[in-house]
Design an enzyme around this catalytic site. Structure first.
Site, PDB file in Angstrom:
ATOM      1  N   LYS A   1       0.851  -1.200   0.000  1.00 29.25           N
ATOM      2  CA  LYS A   1       0.000   0.000   0.000  1.00 29.25           C
ATOM      3  C   LYS A   1       0.884   1.246   0.000  1.00 29.25           C
ATOM      4  CE  LYS A   1      -3.952   1.825   2.687  1.00 29.25           C
ATOM      5  NZ  LYS A   1      -4.783   1.604   3.891  1.00 29.25           N
TER       6      LYS A   1
ATOM      7  N   SER B   1      -9.726   1.504   2.840  1.00 32.04           N
ATOM      8  CA  SER B   1      -8.875   2.267   1.948  1.00 32.04           C
ATOM      9  C   SER B   1      -7.806   1.441   1.225  1.00 32.04           C
ATOM     10  CB  SER B   1      -8.172   3.374   2.746  1.00 32.04           C
ATOM     11  OG  SER B   1      -7.347   2.819   3.741  1.00 32.04           O
TER      12      SER B   1
ATOM     13  N   SER C   1      -9.805  -0.813   7.086  1.00 28.50           N
ATOM     14  CA  SER C   1      -9.241  -0.688   5.736  1.00 28.50           C
ATOM     15  C   SER C   1      -8.485  -1.890   5.185  1.00 28.50           C
ATOM     16  CB  SER C   1      -8.320   0.521   5.668  1.00 28.50           C
ATOM     17  OG  SER C   1      -9.099   1.663   5.492  1.00 28.50           O
TER      18      SER C   1
HETATM   19  N1  GLN Z   1     -13.260   3.535   6.139  1.00 31.46           N
HETATM   20  C1  GLN Z   1     -12.679   4.019   7.362  1.00 31.46           C
HETATM   21  C2  GLN Z   1     -12.425   5.495   7.266  1.00 31.46           C
HETATM   22  O1  GLN Z   1     -12.777   6.069   6.299  1.00 31.46           O
HETATM   23  C3  GLN Z   1     -11.461   3.242   7.702  1.00 31.46           C
HETATM   24  C4  GLN Z   1     -10.213   3.761   7.098  1.00 31.46           C
HETATM   25  C5  GLN Z   1      -9.002   2.956   7.472  1.00 31.46           C
HETATM   26  O2  GLN Z   1      -9.086   1.932   8.146  1.00 31.46           O
HETATM   27  N2  GLN Z   1      -7.848   3.462   7.087  1.00 31.46           N
HETATM   28  O3  GLN Z   1     -11.912   6.083   8.150  1.00 31.46           O
END
Ligand code: GLN
Length: 484
Positions: free
Chosen positions: A79, A154, A178
């Site tokens: 990532k 994400s 994420s």
């Molecule tokens: N979808 C969650 C957010 O928007 C989680 C994001 C993440 O785990 N980096 O914060």
């Protein structure tokens, strides 16, 4: 060679038996990226030359008869919020478009020692803020199972890369889901370790009390192999834990696995959940029952506040972590520097142009909940409720060993469906943020094997374990997949 059938475990056997070389397998993956990624958009950058060099290095070790570890020659996707020295690392933000990492993240150092191969850096929602990878500052990532749908987020790029056989495995980061959510959407395995089990050094911070790096793989066995390589204490991360269970990580013998008692929280099976998810999770429970596991209904009464608490604590931490991107320290938007006359303008212009809508929204929200007049009403209150959420888990773990729940309320949604409504998007995290708030390990496992092109949308189920008991999750997951 059939990349679709390949796992970390089987690649290792084939390399040792010399069925094919590390260069051949790396070449195959790079060719797949070239052929497929234009339509999927999983990668932000491909590291072709260095990947092939790393592969040659593994091949010469094999030729010289040296013993190789389980990750040697394994082509991975990383990532793009983790630093690989000398390569561009953007966190999918325009503000870091020109940033080149000056050191390796601790997880990268560890994987380099294992002679793993880095194929490239994958797409994400900007600074890991989002649940669909539509918030990337560069392009979106599509779901390989249905190109009209999102890959989740994400870590959407990492999950899509593994699902579409553009990497054998990947690393993602999980602040509120994420790793687990995109894995569920793409039909792969995604694991968030216990807070402190894996070093965050060299991970571009989103919300430091919640962030953890975790593996995204095709099988639970592969997730265990990758987790055991990246875990461990690190002096560069003050919150990394010295837990013995992590240092001396060993797999749980299968007789012990069968004795684990699984709790199902009644609050996680709510009205309005997509029936495909309800049915799939019921199917997973039924299969685990036939494998001999016992189940018990439990209650996590404060989990209904988790999303509200998360969307106070997370932006508060985001607002302070993102303060460092002001236009001076990172070579972000260089044209801006020429256009401004004073420091204030530089800050305004850099942050105004460099950050997309979602980071801006969260910085504002976070600054608000931390401001003098509102700190106690929001931030301090949220911290108290966070404790209550953790207490619920502690209590539940007195009568069960592992908790089973859905990962997401729906399968992968359509591109654009939630993009204009942030609150709707935040609801995708309703079953995943609890594990981050409580610091517990969680894994998302596909209910069955979903093959790209079958027309079926994947659904995952989630297991959450006690702190530093990741081996319980791997143990149950491996049995589940073995008996498939
Ligand atoms: N979808 C969650 C957010 O928007 C989680 C994001 C993440 O785990 N980096 O914060």
């Amino acid at each position: 060679m059939n990349l679709k059938e390949l796992t970390i475990a089987s690649l290792h056997e084939n390399l040792v038996k010399k069925t094919f070389s590390a260069r051949e397998v790396t070449r195959d993956f790079l060719d797949t990226v070239r052929a497929e990624d234009e339509k999927i958009g999983a990668y932000l950058s491909v590291l072709e030359d260095s990947a092939l060099e790393q592969a040659d290095c593994v091949d010469s070790m094999i030729k010289e008869g040296k013993e190789i570890g389980p990750l040697a020659g394994v082509p991975l996707a990383i990532k793009d919020n983790m630093l690989i020295k000398g390569t561009r690392t953007t966190a999918a933000s325009k503000i870091l478009e020109r940033y080149e990492a000056s050191y390796d993240a601790e997880v990268i150092k560890k994987l380099k020692k294992e002679n793993a191969i880095f194929l490239g850096k994958t797409n994400l929602d900007e600074f890991a803020m989002g649940a669909s990878t539509e918030n990337s500052g560069f392009h979106m990532t599509k779901n390989p199972h249905d190109l009209k749908r999102v890959a989740g987020g994400s870590s959407g790029g990492s999950a899509a890369a593994v699902a579409a056989h553009m990497a054998l495995a990947a690393l993602g980061s999980d602040t509120g889901g994420s790793v687990r959510q995109p894995s569920a959407f793409c039909g792969v395995v995604g694991m968030k370790p216990t807070y402190g089990a894996v070093s965050r050094s060299g991970l571009i911070a989103m919300a430091s009390s919640l962030d953890q790096i975790g593996p995204i793989t095709k099988t639970v066995e592969d997730a265990e192999i990758l987790f055991s390589a990246i875990r461990g204490n690190d002096t560069y991360d003050a919150t990394s834990a010295e837990d013995k269970a992590i240092h001396e990580f060993r797999e749980l013998p299968s007789e012990a696995v069968k004795k684990l008692k699984i709790g199902v929280p009644k609050e996680f099976f709510v009205d309005g959940m997509d029936s495909r998810v309800t049915h799939a999770v019921e199917e997973a429970i039924a299969r685990l029952k036939t494998l001999g596991f016992t189940f018990k209904e439990i209650s996590l009464p404060h989990s209904k506040y988790a999303l509200a608490v998360y969307y106070i604590i997370m932006p508060a931490e985001v607002s302070s972590n993102l303060a460092r991107f002001e236009g001076m320290r990172y070579p972000g938007i260089t044209e801006v520097r020429r256009e401004v006359n004073n420091l204030r303008d530089l800050y305004f212009k850099t942050r105004g142009e460099g950050f997309g809508a979602e980071p801006r929204r969260r910085v504002l929200l976070g600054t608000y909940v931390l401001s003098a007049g509102y700190y106690d009403a929001y931030y301090a209150k949220a911290q108290k409720v966070r404790r209550l959420i953790r207490n619920d888990f502690e209590k539940a773990f007195r009568s069960v060993d592992v908790i089973l729940a859905p990962v997401t309320p729906t399968p992968a949604f359509a591109i654009g469906e939630k993009a204009s409504n942030p609150l709707e998007m935040y609801l995708s995290d309703i079953f995943t943020v609890q594990a981050n708030l409580a610091g517990l390990p969680g894994i998302s496992i596909p209910v069955k094997k979903y093959t790209v092109g079958s027309g079926e949308l994947p659904v995952g189920f989630q297991l959450v374990g006690k702190s530093f008991h990741e081996r319980d999750l791997f143990g149950i997951g491996k049995l589940y997949q073995r008996e498939e």
